[in-house]
Scaffold this motif. Structure first.
Motif, mmCIF file in Angstrom:
data_model
loop_
_atom_site.group_PDB
_atom_site.id
_atom_site.type_symbol
_atom_site.label_atom_id
_atom_site.label_comp_id
_atom_site.label_asym_id
_atom_site.label_seq_id
_atom_site.Cartn_x
_atom_site.Cartn_y
_atom_site.Cartn_z
ATOM 1 N N UNK A 169 -32.235 -6.882 -4.618
ATOM 2 C CA UNK A 169 -32.020 -6.124 -5.849
ATOM 3 C C UNK A 169 -32.442 -7.006 -7.017
ATOM 4 N N UNK A 170 -32.911 -6.379 -8.085
ATOM 5 C CA UNK A 170 -33.281 -7.137 -9.278
ATOM 6 C C UNK A 170 -32.439 -6.676 -10.456
ATOM 7 N N UNK A 171 -32.078 -7.636 -11.293
ATOM 8 C CA UNK A 171 -31.339 -7.360 -12.522
ATOM 9 C C UNK A 171 -32.234 -7.817 -13.662
ATOM 10 N N UNK A 172 -32.502 -6.925 -14.601
ATOM 11 C CA UNK A 172 -33.345 -7.285 -15.735
ATOM 12 C C UNK A 172 -32.748 -6.741 -17.022
ATOM 13 N N UNK A 173 -33.101 -7.390 -18.113
ATOM 14 C CA UNK A 173 -32.624 -6.972 -19.425
ATOM 15 C C UNK A 173 -33.635 -6.001 -20.014
ATOM 16 N N UNK A 174 -33.140 -4.885 -20.515
ATOM 17 C CA UNK A 174 -34.007 -3.856 -21.079
ATOM 18 C C UNK A 174 -33.513 -3.495 -22.468
ATOM 19 N N UNK A 175 -34.404 -2.953 -23.275
ATOM 20 C CA UNK A 175 -33.986 -2.431 -24.576
ATOM 21 C C UNK A 175 -33.153 -1.186 -24.335
ATOM 22 N N UNK A 176 -31.931 -1.183 -24.813
ATOM 23 C CA UNK A 176 -31.031 -0.054 -24.565
ATOM 24 C C UNK A 176 -30.348 -0.232 -23.226
ATOM 25 N N UNK A 177 -29.057 -0.144 -23.209
ATOM 26 C CA UNK A 177 -28.284 -0.388 -21.992
ATOM 27 C C UNK A 177 -28.485 0.722 -20.982
ATOM 28 N N UNK A 178 -28.715 0.348 -19.734
ATOM 29 C CA UNK A 178 -28.823 1.315 -18.646
ATOM 30 C C UNK A 178 -27.539 1.348 -17.828
ATOM 31 N N UNK A 179 -26.741 0.277 -17.897
ATOM 32 C CA UNK A 179 -25.480 0.228 -17.161
ATOM 33 C C UNK A 179 -24.430 1.019 -17.917
#
Length: 150
Positions: free
Chosen positions: A97-107
């Motif tokens: 699994x990959x965890x990445x930081x994105x603009x706008x929270x997806x969690x």
């Protein structure tokens, strides 16, 4: 992470910059499929979890309480959140699994509800007549009571 049974993991607790990805490998040494929820200590809020097929995995961020953060283990940077997400791992296999930081929270971001605390600085939880009293300062269990039998 060296402390497998403790929620401390310095590689995941650093602030993940935009465009960088953290790879999490889950191994199943058992002879049957495992499905469970994984908890990863993190410091970033806008995180996306994806499986090895690049599908977005539903995840939830839960802020840590002060007494949870201070478990007596020194680390350069202590995690502010726990990231939870479901995993499915084949028998005698692994899943990435990959965890990445994105603009706008997806969690999904959860908030901690604060209960009213009585003067003795404890709060009670439990169904029906069975109650557990916890310290509102340390979070430690102080007493278990059965109000039906005394």
């Amino acid at each position: 992470c060296g402390s497998l049974n403790i929620s401390v993991c310095p590689p995941t607790e650093t602030d993940l910059p935009l465009g960088k990805t953290l790879v999490v490998v889950i191994y199943n040494p058992l002879g049957w499929k495992r499905e469970q929820i994984i908890k990863v200590p993190v410091n970033s809020e806008s995180l996306t979890v994806k499986d090895s097929d690049d599908n977005t995995v539903e995840s939830q961020l839960v802020p840590l309480r002060n007494w949870t953060v201070n478990v007596g283990i020194s680390s350069d940077k202590v995690a502010l959140f726990s990231l939870f997400f479901p995993v499915s791992v084949p028998p005698f296999g692994f899943r990435t699994y990959t965890i990445s930081k994105e603009n706008g929270s997806r969690s999904v971001f959860s908030t901690i509800q604060t209960a009213l605390v009585n003067e003795s600085r404890t709060f009670e939880a439990g169904p029906g007549n069975l109650k557990m009293s916890f310290s509102s300062i340390s979070g430690q269990l102080q007493q278990i009571s059965n109000y039906r039998t005394g």
